[in-house]
Design a protein around this motif. Structure first.
Motif, PDB file in Angstrom:
ATOM      1  N   ASP A   1      -2.651   2.589  -4.243  1.00 49.23           N
ATOM      2  CA  ASP A   1      -2.693   3.767  -3.381  1.00 49.23           C
ATOM      3  C   ASP A   1      -3.803   3.583  -2.360  1.00 49.23           C
ATOM      4  O   ASP A   1      -4.849   3.008  -2.660  1.00 49.23           O
ATOM      5  N   THR A   2      -3.595   4.082  -1.163  1.00 46.72           N
ATOM      6  CA  THR A   2      -4.610   4.038  -0.119  1.00 46.72           C
ATOM      7  C   THR A   2      -5.656   5.098  -0.452  1.00 46.72           C
ATOM      8  O   THR A   2      -5.323   6.265  -0.612  1.00 46.72           O
ATOM      9  N   PRO A   3      -6.940   4.697  -0.582  1.00 44.82           N
ATOM     10  CA  PRO A   3      -7.964   5.676  -0.935  1.00 44.82           C
ATOM     11  C   PRO A   3      -8.215   6.680   0.185  1.00 44.82           C
ATOM     12  O   PRO A   3      -7.963   6.390   1.354  1.00 44.82           O
ATOM     13  N   GLU A   4      -8.717   7.838  -0.211  1.00 42.19           N
ATOM     14  CA  GLU A   4      -9.078   8.880   0.752  1.00 42.19           C
ATOM     15  C   GLU A   4     -10.059   8.302   1.763  1.00 42.19           C
ATOM     16  O   GLU A   4     -10.958   7.548   1.419  1.00 42.19           O
TER      17      GLU A   4
ATOM     18  N   MET B   1      -5.653   2.014  -8.194  1.00 40.14           N
ATOM     19  CA  MET B   1      -6.512   1.120  -7.425  1.00 40.14           C
ATOM     20  C   MET B   1      -5.898  -0.273  -7.365  1.00 40.14           C
ATOM     21  O   MET B   1      -6.050  -0.977  -6.368  1.00 40.14           O
TER      22      MET B   1
ATOM     23  N   THR C   1      -6.528   2.601 -12.474  1.00 39.99           N
ATOM     24  CA  THR C   1      -6.880   3.679 -11.542  1.00 39.99           C
ATOM     25  C   THR C   1      -8.287   3.480 -10.974  1.00 39.99           C
ATOM     26  O   THR C   1      -9.090   2.726 -11.517  1.00 39.99           O
ATOM     27  N   PHE C   2      -8.563   4.196  -9.893  1.00 43.25           N
ATOM     28  CA  PHE C   2      -9.906   4.186  -9.327  1.00 43.25           C
ATOM     29  C   PHE C   2     -10.903   4.715 -10.356  1.00 43.25           C
ATOM     30  O   PHE C   2     -12.026   4.229 -10.446  1.00 43.25           O
TER      31      PHE C   2
ATOM     32  N   ASP D   1      -9.935  10.258  -5.779  1.00 43.55           N
ATOM     33  CA  ASP D   1      -8.917   9.238  -6.022  1.00 43.55           C
ATOM     34  C   ASP D   1      -8.873   8.784  -7.476  1.00 43.55           C
ATOM     35  O   ASP D   1      -8.193   7.809  -7.799  1.00 43.55           O
TER      36      ASP D   1
ATOM     37  N   LYS E   1      -5.531   7.997  -8.837  1.00 48.27           N
ATOM     38  CA  LYS E   1      -4.681   7.133  -8.006  1.00 48.27           C
ATOM     39  C   LYS E   1      -4.793   5.686  -8.486  1.00 48.27           C
ATOM     40  O   LYS E   1      -5.791   5.298  -9.087  1.00 48.27           O
TER      41      LYS E   1
ATOM     42  N   SER F   1       0.845  -1.190   0.000  1.00 47.42           N
ATOM     43  CA  SER F   1       0.000   0.000   0.000  1.00 47.42           C
ATOM     44  C   SER F   1       0.881   1.241   0.000  1.00 47.42           C
ATOM     45  O   SER F   1       1.928   1.269   0.650  1.00 47.42           O
TER      46      SER F   1
END
Length: 133
Positions: free
Chosen positions: A66-69, A50, A34-35, A45, A48, A10
């Protein structure tokens, strides 16, 4: 695809850069999603990562995201073990045993990308992800 076990890292917004670096180190094919590509095109995100998968020529597999918001990023504990494949019965069996006595953060169920996915922390504090294609 036979079931496989591999590390899942992560990141705090640097997954793309990190996974490209690991491709330089190990070689192989890198897939980045990506997200935004998986249902959140307007969200914070969207750009970012995913899910990233590096498959090296020697058989190594490394995944990352990536760690989501809204989710906590904890440096030093930012690794999970991923179990993935298409043998539903086998992977459901692993899930039942790993999650028993632990904490489920994402129930094992169908997700927006079409697979079944679940995440949990086992009773010893190890983070696990199970993805059934």
């Amino acid at each position: 695809m036979p079931s496989r076990l591999n590390p899942y890292l992560s990141f705090d917004g640097t997954a793309r850069e990190a996974m490209q670096f690991y491709r330089e180190v190990f070689g192989g094919e890198l897939t980045l999603n990506t997200f935004g590509e998986f249902g959140a095109p307007e969200g914070p995100d969207a750009n970012k990562i995913m899910h990233a998968l590096l498959e090296a020529p020697n058989g190594f597999a490394l995944m990352g995201a990536d760690t989501p918001e809204g989710m906590e990023y904890k440096p030093g504990t930012n690794i999970s073990i991923s179990l993935s494949g298409d043998d539903s019965a086998e992977l459901h069996g692993y899930w039942e045993k790993l999650s028993a006595g632990g904490t489920v953060s994402v129930p094992l169920e169908k997700q927006m990308w079409g697979d079944e996915f679940g995440a949990c922390e086992d009773r010893f504090g190890t983070q696990w992800m199970v993805n059934i294609g």
